[in-house]
Design a protein around this motif. Structure first.
Motif, PDB file in Angstrom:
ATOM      1  N   THR A  55       0.837  -1.191   0.000  1.00  0.00           N
ATOM      2  CA  THR A  55       0.000   0.000   0.000  1.00  0.00           C
ATOM      3  C   THR A  55       0.876   1.248   0.000  1.00  0.00           C
ATOM      4  O   THR A  55       2.085   1.170  -0.197  1.00  0.00           O
ATOM      5  CB  THR A  55      -0.973  -0.035   1.208  1.00  0.00           C
ATOM      6  N   GLY A  56       0.274   2.413   0.194  1.00  0.00           N
ATOM      7  CA  GLY A  56       1.022   3.664   0.187  1.00  0.00           C
ATOM      8  C   GLY A  56       0.823   4.445  -1.103  1.00  0.00           C
ATOM      9  O   GLY A  56       0.331   3.908  -2.104  1.00  0.00           O
ATOM     10  N   LEU A 149      -4.463  -9.976  -5.711  1.00  0.00           N
ATOM     11  CA  LEU A 149      -5.661  -9.147  -5.833  1.00  0.00           C
ATOM     12  C   LEU A 149      -5.193  -7.714  -6.074  1.00  0.00           C
ATOM     13  O   LEU A 149      -4.978  -6.934  -5.142  1.00  0.00           O
ATOM     14  CB  LEU A 149      -6.512  -9.243  -4.553  1.00  0.00           C
ATOM     15  N   ASP A 150      -5.017  -7.384  -7.342  1.00  0.00           N
ATOM     16  CA  ASP A 150      -4.404  -6.101  -7.709  1.00  0.00           C
ATOM     17  C   ASP A 150      -5.403  -4.964  -7.593  1.00  0.00           C
ATOM     18  O   ASP A 150      -6.489  -5.000  -8.182  1.00  0.00           O
ATOM     19  CB  ASP A 150      -3.864  -6.190  -9.144  1.00  0.00           C
ATOM     20  N   GLU A 151      -5.034  -3.930  -6.829  1.00  0.00           N
ATOM     21  CA  GLU A 151      -5.837  -2.720  -6.605  1.00  0.00           C
ATOM     22  C   GLU A 151      -7.112  -2.981  -5.801  1.00  0.00           C
ATOM     23  O   GLU A 151      -8.008  -2.131  -5.773  1.00  0.00           O
ATOM     24  CB  GLU A 151      -6.196  -2.036  -7.947  1.00  0.00           C
ATOM     25  N   ILE A 152      -7.188  -4.104  -5.096  1.00  0.00           N
ATOM     26  CA  ILE A 152      -8.367  -4.348  -4.271  1.00  0.00           C
ATOM     27  C   ILE A 152      -8.456  -3.346  -3.119  1.00  0.00           C
ATOM     28  O   ILE A 152      -9.547  -3.016  -2.648  1.00  0.00           O
ATOM     29  CB  ILE A 152      -8.389  -5.798  -3.726  1.00  0.00           C
ATOM     30  N   ASN A 153      -7.308  -2.841  -2.662  1.00  0.00           N
ATOM     31  CA  ASN A 153      -7.339  -1.874  -1.561  1.00  0.00           C
ATOM     32  C   ASN A 153      -8.112  -0.610  -1.938  1.00  0.00           C
ATOM     33  O   ASN A 153      -8.761   0.011  -1.090  1.00  0.00           O
ATOM     34  CB  ASN A 153      -5.917  -1.504  -1.137  1.00  0.00           C
ATOM     35  N   ILE A 154      -8.043  -0.228  -3.203  1.00  0.00           N
ATOM     36  CA  ILE A 154      -8.795   0.949  -3.651  1.00  0.00           C
ATOM     37  C   ILE A 154     -10.283   0.655  -3.615  1.00  0.00           C
ATOM     38  O   ILE A 154     -11.090   1.496  -3.201  1.00  0.00           O
ATOM     39  CB  ILE A 154      -8.349   1.367  -5.068  1.00  0.00           C
ATOM     40  N   ALA A 155     -10.663  -0.547  -4.031  1.00  0.00           N
ATOM     41  CA  ALA A 155     -12.076  -0.934  -3.964  1.00  0.00           C
ATOM     42  C   ALA A 155     -12.576  -0.920  -2.525  1.00  0.00           C
ATOM     43  O   ALA A 155     -13.716  -0.517  -2.253  1.00  0.00           O
ATOM     44  CB  ALA A 155     -12.266  -2.316  -4.585  1.00  0.00           C
ATOM     45  N   LYS A 157     -11.208   0.963  -0.067  1.00  0.00           N
ATOM     46  CA  LYS A 157     -11.171   2.363   0.358  1.00  0.00           C
ATOM     47  C   LYS A 157     -12.410   3.125  -0.113  1.00  0.00           C
ATOM     48  O   LYS A 157     -12.968   3.966   0.620  1.00  0.00           O
ATOM     49  CB  LYS A 157      -9.899   3.024  -0.188  1.00  0.00           C
ATOM     50  N   LEU A 158     -12.868   2.846  -1.322  1.00  0.00           N
ATOM     51  CA  LEU A 158     -14.011   3.544  -1.899  1.00  0.00           C
ATOM     52  C   LEU A 158     -15.350   2.943  -1.481  1.00  0.00           C
ATOM     53  O   LEU A 158     -16.401   3.451  -1.854  1.00  0.00           O
ATOM     54  CB  LEU A 158     -13.899   3.552  -3.423  1.00  0.00           C
ATOM     55  N   GLY A 159     -15.303   1.857  -0.720  1.00  0.00           N
ATOM     56  CA  GLY A 159     -16.537   1.249  -0.252  1.00  0.00           C
ATOM     57  C   GLY A 159     -17.214   0.343  -1.258  1.00  0.00           C
ATOM     58  O   GLY A 159     -18.376  -0.031  -1.077  1.00  0.00           O
ATOM     59  N   TYR A 160     -16.502  -0.052  -2.305  1.00  0.00           N
ATOM     60  CA  TYR A 160     -17.073  -0.968  -3.291  1.00  0.00           C
ATOM     61  C   TYR A 160     -17.197  -2.374  -2.708  1.00  0.00           C
ATOM     62  O   TYR A 160     -18.067  -3.152  -3.100  1.00  0.00           O
ATOM     63  CB  TYR A 160     -16.207  -1.039  -4.545  1.00  0.00           C
ATOM     64  N   LEU A 161     -16.268  -2.696  -1.803  1.00  0.00           N
ATOM     65  CA  LEU A 161     -16.278  -3.967  -1.084  1.00  0.00           C
ATOM     66  C   LEU A 161     -16.216  -3.683   0.404  1.00  0.00           C
ATOM     67  O   LEU A 161     -15.687  -2.652   0.831  1.00  0.00           O
ATOM     68  CB  LEU A 161     -15.076  -4.829  -1.483  1.00  0.00           C
ATOM     69  N   GLN A 162     -16.730  -4.616   1.210  1.00  0.00           N
ATOM     70  CA  GLN A 162     -16.701  -4.465   2.653  1.00  0.00           C
ATOM     71  C   GLN A 162     -15.481  -5.173   3.234  1.00  0.00           C
ATOM     72  O   GLN A 162     -15.179  -6.314   2.869  1.00  0.00           O
ATOM     73  CB  GLN A 162     -17.982  -5.028   3.266  1.00  0.00           C
ATOM     74  N   VAL A 163     -14.778  -4.498   4.134  1.00  0.00           N
ATOM     75  CA  VAL A 163     -13.551  -5.047   4.706  1.00  0.00           C
ATOM     76  C   VAL A 163     -13.823  -6.370   5.411  1.00  0.00           C
ATOM     77  O   VAL A 163     -13.069  -7.344   5.251  1.00  0.00           O
ATOM     78  CB  VAL A 163     -12.912  -4.041   5.688  1.00  0.00           C
ATOM     79  N   ASP A 164     -14.897  -6.436   6.204  1.00  0.00           N
ATOM     80  CA  ASP A 164     -15.201  -7.656   6.949  1.00  0.00           C
ATOM     81  C   ASP A 164     -15.412  -8.842   6.005  1.00  0.00           C
ATOM     82  O   ASP A 164     -14.998  -9.968   6.303  1.00  0.00           O
ATOM     83  CB  ASP A 164     -16.440  -7.459   7.824  1.00  0.00           C
ATOM     84  N   ILE A 180      -1.759 -11.741  -2.042  1.00  0.00           N
ATOM     85  CA  ILE A 180      -1.211 -10.384  -2.053  1.00  0.00           C
ATOM     86  C   ILE A 180      -2.339  -9.417  -2.398  1.00  0.00           C
ATOM     87  O   ILE A 180      -3.073  -9.638  -3.366  1.00  0.00           O
ATOM     88  CB  ILE A 180      -0.085 -10.221  -3.086  1.00  0.00           C
ATOM     89  N   LEU A 181      -2.459  -8.339  -1.630  1.00  0.00           N
ATOM     90  CA  LEU A 181      -3.470  -7.315  -1.877  1.00  0.00           C
ATOM     91  C   LEU A 181      -2.749  -5.986  -2.090  1.00  0.00           C
ATOM     92  O   LEU A 181      -2.001  -5.529  -1.216  1.00  0.00           O
ATOM     93  CB  LEU A 181      -4.439  -7.192  -0.698  1.00  0.00           C
ATOM     94  N   THR A 182      -2.950  -5.364  -3.258  1.00  0.00           N
ATOM     95  CA  THR A 182      -2.247  -4.121  -3.558  1.00  0.00           C
ATOM     96  C   THR A 182      -3.220  -2.945  -3.642  1.00  0.00           C
ATOM     97  O   THR A 182      -4.431  -3.121  -3.752  1.00  0.00           O
ATOM     98  CB  THR A 182      -1.476  -4.218  -4.886  1.00  0.00           C
ATOM     99  N   GLY A 183      -2.636  -1.750  -3.622  1.00  0.00           N
ATOM    100  CA  GLY A 183      -3.413  -0.522  -3.781  1.00  0.00           C
ATOM    101  C   GLY A 183      -3.259   0.409  -2.594  1.00  0.00           C
ATOM    102  O   GLY A 183      -3.099  -0.034  -1.454  1.00  0.00           O
ATOM    103  N   ARG A 184      -3.315   1.686  -2.877  1.00  0.00           N
ATOM    104  CA  ARG A 184      -3.183   2.674  -1.805  1.00  0.00           C
ATOM    105  C   ARG A 184      -4.413   2.629  -0.894  1.00  0.00           C
ATOM    106  O   ARG A 184      -5.471   2.164  -1.282  1.00  0.00           O
ATOM    107  CB  ARG A 184      -2.986   4.072  -2.377  1.00  0.00           C
ATOM    108  N   GLY A 185      -4.251   3.145   0.316  1.00  0.00           N
ATOM    109  CA  GLY A 185      -5.378   3.277   1.232  1.00  0.00           C
ATOM    110  C   GLY A 185      -5.853   1.988   1.849  1.00  0.00           C
ATOM    111  O   GLY A 185      -7.041   1.848   2.164  1.00  0.00           O
ATOM    112  N   ALA A 186      -4.962   1.021   2.055  1.00  0.00           N
ATOM    113  CA  ALA A 186      -5.366  -0.233   2.687  1.00  0.00           C
ATOM    114  C   ALA A 186      -5.976   0.051   4.059  1.00  0.00           C
ATOM    115  O   ALA A 186      -5.398   0.797   4.851  1.00  0.00           O
ATOM    116  CB  ALA A 186      -4.168  -1.164   2.835  1.00  0.00           C
ATOM    117  N   PRO A 187      -7.135  -0.516   4.362  1.00  0.00           N
ATOM    118  CA  PRO A 187      -7.792  -0.228   5.646  1.00  0.00           C
ATOM    119  C   PRO A 187      -7.010  -0.806   6.816  1.00  0.00           C
ATOM    120  O   PRO A 187      -6.287  -1.800   6.685  1.00  0.00           O
ATOM    121  CB  PRO A 187      -9.158  -0.908   5.500  1.00  0.00           C
TER     122      PRO A 187
END
Length: 220
Positions: A55-56, A149-155, A157-164, A180-187
């Motif tokens: 992330t970052g 899972l590329d860029e899933i962190n953005i999904a 972060k934007l609320g497209y998917l639920q963290v739980d 591996i989960l990539t993307g800025r804004g990892a919860p």
């Protein structure tokens, strides 16, 4: 947490200390360090599948993950890549990795591009959910040693998917398989659950600082 400034100060001090040693003192110091490292390696006997987060705000999150994909393929492991955001592009990586497809690699670009391009939140959510359902099949499958899972962190972060929901899915992976989960804004909850977290720090960027456009071989 160690800051960049602390890291720099610590390493500069180490360099200065090493440069002041004579050859015999340096050899003895490195010998002690070697003994410590060997003991750490000996004691690190556990083996388990890892949840890895890149992330970052800096560049290189996906690139680093793809390096791990290459390692896994090099060992003959089966790998799945699911892209959550960048599906509108045909990246060069996809062409290179195509030599492993239908054998060791499954590659699914399921997004339709960056959110400022799509401009349709409902459709973005629909695509993210579909990508997650596809990803779950691979995460649960013991044959796939590594799932990216590329860029899933953005999904997330934007609320497209639920963290739980994502955490519950990660809990279903076979014990020795990696995700591996990539993307800025990892919860924070994902970072807490992960075994390995790397934050890419943005220092300079050619687009932002110089107006240099994305270039083949660097960005795609």
């Amino acid at each position: 947490m160690q800051t960049d400034e602390t890291w720099t100060t610590t390493n500069v001090s180490a360099v200065e200390e090493n440069s002041s040693l004579n050859s015999e003192q340096y050899r003895k110091k490195m010998q002690r360090r070697q003994e410590v490292q060997e003991m750490r390696i000996k004691n690190a006997s556990n083996e388990k599948g890892l949840i890895v987060v890149h992330t970052g705000n800096g560049k290189g999150k996906t690139t680093a993950a793809l390096g791990m994909v290459l390692r896994a393929l090099g060992h003959g492991y089966k790998v799945a890549i699911i892209q959550f955001i960048k599906g509108a592009w045909e990246p060069a990586e996809k062409r290179v990795f195509s030599i492993w497809q239908d054998d060791l690699l499954e590659f699914h670009a399921m997004g339709e591009g960056f959110t400022w391009d799509t401009q349709d939140r409902d459709r973005d959510i629909e695509k993210a959910i579909a990508a997650w359902q596809k990803a779950l099949g691979y995460i649960r499958n013991p044959q796939f040693k590594l799932v990216l899972l590329d860029e899933i962190n953005i999904a997330l972060k934007l609320g497209y998917l639920q963290v739980d929901e994502v955490l519950a899915g990660l809990a279903q992976k076979p014990v020795n398989n990696h995700v591996i989960l990539t993307g800025r804004g990892a919860p924070a909850a994902l970072i807490s659950r992960a075994d390995l977290v790397t934050e890419m720090t943005l220092v300079k960027h050619p687009f932002r600082d110089q107006g240099i456009k994305a270039q083949p071989g660097i960005e795609y």
